[in-house]
Design an enzyme around this catalytic site. Structure first.
Site, short mmCIF file in Angstrom:
data_model
loop_
_atom_site.label_atom_id
_atom_site.label_comp_id
_atom_site.label_asym_id
_atom_site.label_seq_id
_atom_site.Cartn_x
_atom_site.Cartn_y
_atom_site.Cartn_z
N SER A 104 0.81 -1.21 0.00
CA SER A 104 0.00 0.00 0.00
C SER A 104 0.85 1.27 0.00
O SER A 104 1.60 1.53 -0.92
CB SER A 104 -0.96 -0.04 1.20
OG SER A 104 -1.88 1.01 1.16
N ASP A 245 -1.11 1.39 -3.94
CA ASP A 245 -1.95 0.32 -4.49
C ASP A 245 -3.31 0.82 -4.96
O ASP A 245 -4.17 0.03 -5.34
CB ASP A 245 -2.11 -0.83 -3.49
CG ASP A 245 -3.02 -0.50 -2.32
OD1 ASP A 245 -3.06 0.69 -1.92
OD2 ASP A 245 -3.65 -1.41 -1.77
#
EC number: 5.4.2.10
Length: 444
Positions: A104, A245
């Site tokens: 992420s 992401d």
């Protein structure tokens, strides 16, 4: 039962350090494959694997593919694709599961593995525990006749782009808007600019040159200074920042002001209320600003708080059958558009809401001013009794702020820190309270 390997958002850590090593990820893929085979007895399961742009993604993808195919599971690989794109394609292609290789918003030196169940929803705790129970078992590769196949699919980007576009009102478009899109040198670099361009916007793309090492580096939703400067330089109407992401969103207006998840959720909810759409209410978290809660209720929109983490917001939305939720960090869920947080789709909903309200971001968000918050991250060692150490000071601060603010203490699910957040009507009250509590925890 406590989980051994899975955190709040899959398995995550520093590459080369347990558990983000090729040998462990091989076992993880094999264990997950075994569970899928047990649950899907009618046919050979098929798993979709996507990833972001980290250099380690190639290594971890290969390990996962080997594990799944050894367990007798077929694998479909998309290459770089945002996490919500993996969730969407898992559902759209009617696959047994989806896997995203990403950490992420973290630096390139970290990586992680996130699973989606059939339908593109996050795995249940029960399934995660089943997988964990099999990780430590000896690997026994299926006979050659039962091995899975692996293949790369083309057109995954295009399918996801069309899906994102379909969530924007069909009677409208983005013509006349100039947008700067910052994709954090991450998974969204190949899709996000195209979505907004194809809907008619003039697009300036930044953070779109990934090299394996520069994901989230001074760009994206966790570092908006680059986007702010670009919006001013190009005289754009808005800036849109995703994280590595693609599931988080921050926005910037033409004056360079940043709008976080709380502000953007408010914009979407206010527009839906204005249109008479029954969204049920908004789910925030214990970190959501108190001023936003008050402003939503003034619009006739109910509000509740979940634990921090988009999976807990999602749980509350599902339990209550509400449509809108999210976090200040930029995770935003619009359940009538997608079943997971999606930075691109969230940005489209904000832009659609501004058209509905016929106002710009600054005007809509002037409805409320956030109470000042002070956030301090205190590093701790495993097993330290930080709750006991902070108990007395916490009680003092909460008494002082009664009716004027609030305190939230929570241990991070992804790193060894305790997050101390104090919110109050006056900034000095928040700062003083947070520093006192953090000092008590840090004295351990």
């Amino acid at each position: 039962m406590a989980k051994k390997y899975f955190g709040t958002d899959g398995v995550r850590g520093e590459v080369g350090q347990f558990p983000i090593t090729p040998d462990f990820v091989l076992k993880l893929g094999y264990a997950a494959g075994q569970v899928l085979v047990q649950h899907d007895t009618d046919q050979k399961p098929t798993v979709l694997i996507g990833k972001d742009t980290r250099i380690s993604g190639y290594m971890l993808e290969a390990a996962l593919v080997a594990g799944f195919t050894a367990a007798g599971v077929n694998v479909v690989q998309t290459g770089p694709l945002p996490t919500p794109g993996v969730a969407y394609l898992t559902r759209a292609l009617r696959l047994s599961a989806g896997v995203m290789i990403s950490a992420s918003h973290n630096a390139y030196s970290d990586n992680g593995i996130k699973f989606f169940a059939e339908g593109g929803v996050k795995l249940s705790d029960e399934i995660e525990l089943e997988i964990e129970a099999k990780i430590d078992e000896e690997m026994k590769t299926q006979p050659s006749a039962r091995l899975g196949r692996a293949r790369r699919i083309s057109g995954a980007d295009d399918r996801y782009i069309e899906f994102c576009k379909s969530t924007f009102p069909s009677h409208s478009d983005l013509r006349g808007l100039k947008l700067v899109i910052d994709t954090a040198n991450g998974a969204g670099y190949g899709v996000a600019p195209k979505v907004f361009h194809e809907l008619g916007a003039q697009v300036v793309s930044i953070g779109d040159e990934p090299n394996g090492y520069n994901i989230n580096e001074k760009c994206g939703a966790t570092y908006t200074k680059t986007l702010q400067a670009a919006v001013l330089q190009h005289e754009a109407d808005y800036g849109i920042a995703l994280d590595g992401d693609g599931d988080r969103l921050m926005m910037v207006d033409k004056n360079g002001k940043v709008y976080d998840g709380d502000s953007l959720i408010y914009v979407i909810a206010k527009a839906r209320a204005r249109e008479g759409i029954n969204i049920g209410g908004v789910v925030g978290t214990v970190m959501t600003n108190m001023a936003m809660e008050i402003a939503l209720k003034e619009q006739g929109v109910d509000f509740c708080r979940a634990k921090v983490g988009d999976r807990y917001v999602l749980e509350q939305l599902n339990q209550r059958s509400w449509l809108i939720g999210g976090e200040a960090s930029g995770h935003i869920l619009c359940m009538d558009k997608h079943n997971t947080g999606d930075g691109i789709i969230s940005a489209l909903q904000v832009l659609a809401a501004l058209q509905t309200l016929n106002q710009d971001l600054a005007t809509v968000c002037a409805d409320w001013q956030p109470y000042p918050q002070t956030m301090i991250n205190v590093r701790i060692q495993k097993g330290q009794k930080w709750q006991e150490a902070s108990k007395d000071v916490l009680a003092e601060v909460e008494k002082e702020l009664e009716g004027k603010g609030r305190v939230v203490l929570r241990a991070s699910g992804t790193e060894p820190v305790v997050r101390v957040m104090v919110e109050a009507r006056q900034a000095d009250w928040a700062r003083d309270g947070a520093e006192r509590i953090a000092s008590a925890i840090g004295s351990l």
